[in-house]
Design an enzyme around this catalytic site. Structure first.
Site, PDB file in Angstrom:
ATOM      1  N   ASP A  22      12.130  23.300  14.045  1.00 29.62           N
ATOM      2  CA  ASP A  22      11.703  23.008  15.409  1.00 29.62           C
ATOM      3  C   ASP A  22      10.210  22.684  15.412  1.00 29.62           C
ATOM      4  O   ASP A  22       9.781  21.765  14.725  1.00 29.62           O
ATOM      5  CB  ASP A  22      12.072  24.195  16.303  1.00 29.62           C
ATOM      6  CG  ASP A  22      11.863  23.955  17.778  1.00 29.62           C
ATOM      7  OD1 ASP A  22      12.755  23.367  18.405  1.00 29.62           O
ATOM      8  OD2 ASP A  22      10.808  24.353  18.314  1.00 29.62           O
ATOM      9  N   HIS A  48      21.186  25.496  17.207  1.00 31.26           N
ATOM     10  CA  HIS A  48      19.790  25.146  16.922  1.00 31.26           C
ATOM     11  C   HIS A  48      19.109  26.184  16.042  1.00 31.26           C
ATOM     12  O   HIS A  48      18.312  25.835  15.171  1.00 31.26           O
ATOM     13  CB  HIS A  48      19.033  25.005  18.243  1.00 31.26           C
ATOM     14  CG  HIS A  48      17.583  24.712  18.085  1.00 31.26           C
ATOM     15  ND1 HIS A  48      17.119  23.530  17.552  1.00 31.26           N
ATOM     16  CD2 HIS A  48      16.481  25.449  18.404  1.00 31.26           C
ATOM     17  CE1 HIS A  48      15.786  23.540  17.541  1.00 31.26           C
ATOM     18  NE2 HIS A  48      15.376  24.694  18.047  1.00 31.26           N
TER      19      HIS A  48
END
Length: 292
Positions: free
Chosen positions: A107, A272
């Site tokens: 991320d 994620h």
């Protein structure tokens, strides 16, 4: 768990400009630096770090502006530019005795890792980026109603003041929403870890927003300049992503291939937070990368 990664040693390491990074280190052998994402801290790597420490020196910092690392006030666009944060990482590794190291980021940490790979190719031996696109490409693929998935990117791109006030009104609801919405396996982030992440975010609202604001400005300019020059990543690169290309209508492997010649691109069925939801898969991918 919330007090740190078991078996790892903690340091505050100065990296320049009065900034020190909270850093966990463990294991021995070739160095691997692991960079966390949003809205998390270095603790997101706890499973992966423990496995890699069997034969590597594993370095897990909190990025500047996050966790227990320093959070300098935003004095201009470069304070939280990924170029600045990448320089932090190189300085950190050198301070710990490693001129060359492998680098993996998730991320926001993957954006820092990407920039480090472009800016410091002599230092970064291998590069892994988890669940992102380079900043310039990210903005290119966000359009129409599909951009709703990135609503927070637009909020935190606004000038200083309003986004910080809005988030501060209920930070646990704001940051917690991403932990809830982005995890396919919520049990992978137990209550202790969730509590640690939310507590760290409460204390870092201005710096987190500044990090995102940089990605709507100076980071785009840096990527665009590198694209115009034809700068590419020289080291072996592994990318692991959810199938965002299919969801948003672009070829994710081709996007990454424009930046990296030695690329292995993988999609995952994990959510994620894949280093917590599927740590064995991520360890396998990282070990494959380190063997190249």
């Amino acid at each position: 768990m919330t007090s740190g990664i078991p078996g790892f040693t903690y340091h505050r390491v100065p990296v320049g400009d009065g900034v020190a990074l909270n850093t966990a280190t463990g294991g021995s052998g070739p160095a691997v630096v692991l960079l966390h994402g949003f809205p998390q801290t270095h603790l997101m790597w706890r499973h992966v770090a423990a496995e890699l420490a069997a034969d590597h020196t594993v370095i897990c910092p909190d990025l500047r502006g996050y966790g227990a690392s320093d959070k300098p006030a935003e004095t201009g666009p470069d304070t939280y530019a990924k170029r600045t944060m990448a320089a932090d990482v190189v300085a950190l590794a050198r301070a710990l005795g490693h001129e060359r190291f492998a680098l993996a980021g998730h991320d926001r940490g993957a954006l820092v890792a990407f920039r480090a790979g472009l800016d410091h190719p002599a230092a970064v031996t291998h590069l892994a980026c988890l669940d992102v696109l380079p900043t310039l490409d990210m903005w290119d693929v966000m359009h129409g109603v599909s951009a709703a998935v990135g609503w927070h990117l637009y909020l935190m791109a606004q000038p200083p003041g309003l986004p910080e006030k809005m988030i501060a009104a209920d930070p646990d609801a704001f940051f917690g929403a991403f932990l809830d919405q982005w995890a396919k396996d919520p049990e992978a982030i137990p209550a202790e870890a969730r509590g640690a992440y939310l507590a760290a975010c409460r204390d870092a609202i201005p710096s987190i927003v500044a990090d995102y604001r940089a990605s709507a400005g100076v980071d785009v300019a840096h990527d665009a300049a590198d694209r115009a020059r034809g700068t590419r990543l020289r080291m072996p690169v592994t990318v692991v992503q959810q199938d965002w290309g299919a969801a948003l209508g672009y070829d994710a492997a081709a996007v990454w291939g424009a930046w990296a010649g030695d690329l292995r691109h993988h999609t995952t069925t994990a959510g994620h937070f894949m280093a917590e939801e599927a740590p064995a898969e991520i360890v396998e991918r990282l070990r494959e990368l380190l063997a190249r």
